[in-house]
Scaffold this active site. Structure first.
Site, PDB file in Angstrom:
ATOM      1  N   CYS A 131       0.834  -1.217   0.000  1.00  0.00           N
ATOM      2  CA  CYS A 131       0.000   0.000   0.000  1.00  0.00           C
ATOM      3  C   CYS A 131       0.866   1.264   0.000  1.00  0.00           C
ATOM      4  CB  CYS A 131      -0.925  -0.021   1.215  1.00  0.00           C
ATOM      5  SG  CYS A 131      -1.938   1.467   1.332  1.00  0.00           S
ATOM      6  N   CYS A 134      -0.439   4.155   2.156  1.00  0.00           N
ATOM      7  CA  CYS A 134      -0.293   3.939   3.607  1.00  0.00           C
ATOM      8  C   CYS A 134       1.167   4.124   4.029  1.00  0.00           C
ATOM      9  CB  CYS A 134      -0.704   2.522   4.013  1.00  0.00           C
ATOM     10  SG  CYS A 134      -2.178   1.887   3.241  1.00  0.00           S
ATOM     11  N   ASP A 135       2.092   3.590   3.255  1.00  0.00           N
ATOM     12  CA  ASP A 135       3.482   3.480   3.715  1.00  0.00           C
ATOM     13  C   ASP A 135       4.468   4.399   2.988  1.00  0.00           C
ATOM     14  OD1 ASP A 135       2.585   1.483   5.408  1.00  0.00           O
ATOM     15  OD2 ASP A 135       3.018  -0.119   3.973  1.00  0.00           O
TER      16      ASP A 135
END
Ligand code: NAP
Length: 302
Positions: A131, A134-135
């Site tokens: 992701c 997200c990261d």
């Protein structure tokens, strides 16, 4: 183990499941939504949605959160429990409770496909990610690679190119499944390097990812990256439902008419079923159809 009874139990709180919930709540049905992780499903990973009719642009997070609030505002009941089994009589068993319903809607979506390579699990959170939104921030100013040739990979690479120092876009072919406009946009980015017709053969590093080995026609090369974003598609996880539904060879739930499964009262909606197009628009369409089907069939019984 407590027992509870509902008109409809929805398994999965992604766009399909939450849309079903919205329609059922507006029809005054007593429902329960069961979700094993967080609401929103895969759409949470979409940085920007620009192809949802009537909305110029919205982040996946905002879309999912708005839908979640629409459901919560109608007193929608979401429990974060993992479903272990669904029985033919519409009993749903989680690791904590046993629930019973007139109707069950399976809206479990799909999960990130794994590369199935040595060290992939070991480096999860230490270089390997599924992701980018997200990261991505963990890799500010660093070199990363994105693997895949679909819309997710190209969008991830575009997103990361504004955060990291260099992005290697690795794809096993020279043609992309992704929309041409996105690919062309990515080609304009000066810090993006396309490595095509290559496969990832190993992940290297001590405590965390330091480099990856690629292969092209039996020639090996190593690129130094601290992050590898794997964006090679989705796969369903429907094995636990095999006693009540038929699955195709890829594990998607078979439905003759796009909503009913082989078991009476067990319906399916969204990416988890066999279908030709898996998009946000088709997920919410499925969710509304499953809900209205459930409402009609419950009302006929009463
Ligand atoms: P996808 O379209 O299925 O693409 C997966 C990509 O990964 C393909 O390029 C495939 O290569 C590659 N791949 C699969 N298995 C691999 C493996 N083992 N090793 C290396 N490469 C592998 O998946 P997606 O990009 O996640 O998209 C899923 C769906 O969501 C699509 O319908 C997509 O259009 C949609 N989506 C839409 C948007 C948007 O409209 N904004 C954004 C994101 C996703 P091959 O091409 O060689 O098979």
């Amino acid at each position: 183990m407590e027992e509870f009874f509902y008109d409809v139990i929805i398994v999965g709180a992604g766009p399909a499941g939450l849309t079903s919930a919205l329609y059922l709540l507006r029809a005054n049905k007593n429902i329960l939504i069961l979700e094993k992780e967080s609401y929103g499903g895969q759409i949470l990973n979409a940085k920007e949605i620009q192809n949802y009719p009537g909305i110029l642009s919205i982040s996946g997070y905002d879309f999912a959160t708005n839908l979640y609030h629409q459901v919560k505002n109608l007193s929608g009941n979401i429990k974060y429990e993992t479903v272990l089994r669904v029985e033919k009589d519409k009993t749903v068993i989680t690791e904590k409770n046993k629930y019973q319903a007139n109707c069950v809607i399976l809206a479990t979506g799909s999960s990130h496909r794994k590369l199935n390579i040595a060290q992939e699990k070991d480096f999860l959170g230490k270089g390997v990610s599924y992701c980018a939104t997200c990261d991505g921030n963990f890799y500010k100013g660093k070199k990363v690679a994105v693997l895949g040739g679909g819309n997710t990979a190209i969008e991830d690479a575009l997103y990361l190119s504004d955060i990291v120092s260099k992005v290697y876009l690795i794809h096993r072919k020279s043609e992309f499944r992704a929309d041409n406009t996105s690919v062309e946009e990515l080609k304009k980015k000066e810090n993006v390097i396309f490595l095509l017709n290559r496969t990832v053969v190993s992940l290297n590093g001590q405590e965390k990812l330091e480099s990856i080995d690629l292969e092209k026609e039996k020639t090996k090369e190593t690129i130094e990256v601290e992050g590898l974003f794997i964006a090679i598609g989705q796969e369903p996880k429907n094995e636990i439902f095999q006693n009540v539904v038929d699955l195709d060879e890829k594990g998607y739930i078979i439905s003759e008419d796009g909503v009913h499964t082989k078991t009476k009262g067990i319906l399916v909606a969204g990416d988890t079923r066999v279908k030709t197009l898996r998009q946000l628009t088709t997920a919410v369409s499925d969710g509304s159809i499953a809900a209205t089907t459930a409402i009609r069939e419950i009302n006929e019984k009463e």
